[in-house]
Structures are given as structure tokens and as C-alpha cells.
Design an enzyme around this catalytic site. Sequence first.
Site, PDB file in Angstrom:
ATOM      1  N   THR A 188       0.574   1.791   4.444  1.00  0.00           N
ATOM      2  CA  THR A 188      -0.445   2.676   4.988  1.00  0.00           C
ATOM      3  C   THR A 188      -1.809   2.015   4.943  1.00  0.00           C
ATOM      4  O   THR A 188      -2.064   1.173   4.086  1.00  0.00           O
ATOM      5  CB  THR A 188      -0.480   4.028   4.231  1.00  0.00           C
ATOM      6  N   ARG A 189      -2.657   2.371   5.885  1.00  0.00           N
ATOM      7  CA  ARG A 189      -4.057   1.931   5.831  1.00  0.00           C
ATOM      8  C   ARG A 189      -4.963   3.136   6.020  1.00  0.00           C
ATOM      9  O   ARG A 189      -6.101   3.029   6.452  1.00  0.00           O
ATOM     10  CB  ARG A 189      -4.323   0.849   6.886  1.00  0.00           C
ATOM     11  N   HIS A 193      -2.258  12.206   4.175  1.00  0.00           N
ATOM     12  CA  HIS A 193      -2.333  13.638   4.383  1.00  0.00           C
ATOM     13  C   HIS A 193      -0.929  14.227   4.221  1.00  0.00           C
ATOM     14  O   HIS A 193       0.029  13.501   3.953  1.00  0.00           O
ATOM     15  CB  HIS A 193      -2.914  13.938   5.769  1.00  0.00           C
ATOM     16  N   HIS A 196       2.194  12.444   6.061  1.00  0.00           N
ATOM     17  CA  HIS A 196       2.784  11.226   5.504  1.00  0.00           C
ATOM     18  C   HIS A 196       3.355  11.459   4.110  1.00  0.00           C
ATOM     19  O   HIS A 196       4.321  10.818   3.708  1.00  0.00           O
ATOM     20  CB  HIS A 196       1.771  10.080   5.541  1.00  0.00           C
ATOM     21  N   ARG A 282       5.656   6.563  14.061  1.00  0.00           N
ATOM     22  CA  ARG A 282       5.321   6.288  15.450  1.00  0.00           C
ATOM     23  C   ARG A 282       4.092   5.392  15.495  1.00  0.00           C
ATOM     24  O   ARG A 282       3.189   5.521  14.679  1.00  0.00           O
ATOM     25  CB  ARG A 282       5.033   7.607  16.176  1.00  0.00           C
TER      26      ARG A 282
END
Length: 377
Positions: A188-189, A193, A196, A282
Site C-alpha cells: 500500500t502507499r 480505510h 482495504h 483493481r
Amino acid sequence: MSSALDRLIKPHGGELVDRTGPRPDGVDSLERVVLSSRELADLDMIASGALSPLSGFMGRSDYESVLESMRLTNGLAWSLPVCLAVDEAPKGERVALAGEDGTLYAVLDVAEVYDYDVKREAELCYRTTDEAHPGVAVLLAQKPLYLAGEVTVFERQASLFPELALDPAATRALFAERGWRRVVGFQTRNPIHRAHEYLTKVALETVDGLLIHPLVGDTKAGDIPPDVRVECYHKLIEGYYPADRVVVSAFPAAMRYAGPREAIWHAICRKNYGCSHFIVGRDHAGVGSYYGTYDAQLIFDEFAPHELDIEPMMFEHSFWCRVCGSMASTKTCPHGASDRVVLSGTKVREMLAAGEEPPIEFTRPEVADVLIEAYRP
Ligand SMILES: [Zn+2]
């Protein structure tokens, strides 16, 4: 302990590379090559084995093979060039690799210097030559030659987050100590929330452990800075994840925004860290509208399962559904858009900047508080 380690997925190519070593004599008198921050990030990942089986910066034949077929010349899957750009060929057989501040990190034994076609690399890796693409912009600004050769790293880079700096050998040891065999990695970057959080928990339901592995290397302007994100991860995990099932560690790579090819590269790196599974959402590693929504998932079909070994776990966007009364996705919820709590990135930023908490169905309040504080002018 060794048998617990043996139960983990094997590193890419079979062995975890270690290119760290003592500082050789005479380093100070060597010709110096100054690396960009992205090249330094790659160098450190070569050192730690995160880029196994690479032991240095790529030569022409591997570079060409990766561009054309997403494989190294030995046939092993590899999706992105890992190259060192220079202005001219060094005079000696060995050079010192330095940061922009003059710190010496490594020596490189020169194997080859070759020219390359920037536009072709952009087209094949990024699927565009548009200089508005942040990865292409970095590429277009590069020096004109690639310098290839094995590296020996004697000075590791200081981590921005020392408590989160775990090399592949360290994450593997940690997983083994906890008795995990099946581990899912989450790249993740962004702050995490509810959407995720849900993906990681759905994935965790089917495996032994979860590696939350935020990228902390270079990102584009406008992305949320890593120190803010790291605080968000800590708050979220303290409040909502079982500590004995989750490891948080920093992924030192720089973002390339190469979408599909970067999804493969991210998966291979996480395999080196000991992950057997990898979450692919996605538009993974995408930017703007350069890639189709599912391109980063479909590209996994271009590899036979044994080639990558690490198993991609593909996910749809998820949301809170008021009728289901739970998190769900278009795969699992039959209700309409008006029943779903969905906010655009822009809307969320506006709310946070105004000091307003997004709905609890969208963001955990502890995470919202950190973000509101960070957005405060
Ligand atoms: Zn529903």
C-alpha cells in the site's frame, strides 16, 4: 527453527541473495558514481535480497529479455528493469556507488556499459511515452547509459522508520517463529480505510498471517507522506487487528507507477520477504488512466503458476453496504449504489482538510484523526 523456515515459500530463484559485505580497501580512491534516490532504493533492495535473484544492476541481455518477455535470460520471471544510469563509461573495473550527499554505500564491479532507448523502455514497461506519467518522467530524465555489474554493499541506508525496517531474512525469521507457513502480503502507499482493511482481513481468513508492507520509498507529489501513513497503520492495527496475526514492516522500494508490470514485480519482491500470497486490487500500482481497471490482475495470466509461485489474490473494490449491514463488494452484495457508502478520494480529502471525520463506515475514527491533524494547515 530451520524446519519452520524451510516451510516458507522459497525466495525467487531458490536462494535469498545477500550482497552485503565489509568495506573493501581503497574505496575512497575509486571513481564515484552518484545514484538517484530510486537507484539507491534498488541498491539497498539488492543488498538485502529483496530483489533476489539479482546480485547487481542488469546487463543488456537481461534488460532486453525483461523488456521483451518479462523474463530474465535464465527464464526466471522478472517484469521491470533494475538498472543504473550513468553519463559515461567508468575508466576502471570497479567504481564506488555514492548518494547525492557523498555517502559511499557500495562498490560495483563493472561488467558492461550499454546504451538504451528510453522511449522503447517507456512503451514496454509503462505502456505509454507520455511525460505526464510520473514513472515515465523519471525515465526520460535519466542519464543516457546503463552501467551493469554485481554490487557489494558495505553501508546500508538509514531507514526512515528503523522500527519497521525488516529485511527479507528478518521477516522470514519472524514468520517462522510464529509458525506461519501461508502469509499474505499487502502493498500500500495510502492510509488504510475500511475498504482495504476488509480486503486484508478477507485474505487473512484463509492464511496464517498478514504482512502489511507499505511502500516508503519515493512516491509522486500529492501522495500522503509516509510518516503520516505509518501513524495511521499503527492506530489501525492497535485498534482492529489481532497483534499475533499481523506484521507491519516498511517496503523500501520507490514507486514506478508501472501498473501491471509493477504488480508482478511487487509480488516477486514479497515472495522474497516470505509471502506465499499477494493481494492485487483493481488498478494496482496504477496512476491516472494509463491502465485498464483489471490489467494488473490479468497480467498474472501471462505466467504459469509455478513461475511466480506466490499466489495472487484478486479483489474488487469494497464498501460498506447499509442493507447487507457489512463490508461487501460488487461480487458479494446485490444492492444498489445508493445503499453503499462510497466516497471519492477528492471528497475524502475535502472532508479531512475541513476537519471533518468521514463516516465510520468509510474510515476508522482513529485513522481519520491522524489524517485531519496532518491536513491541518
Ligand atoms: Zn448489500
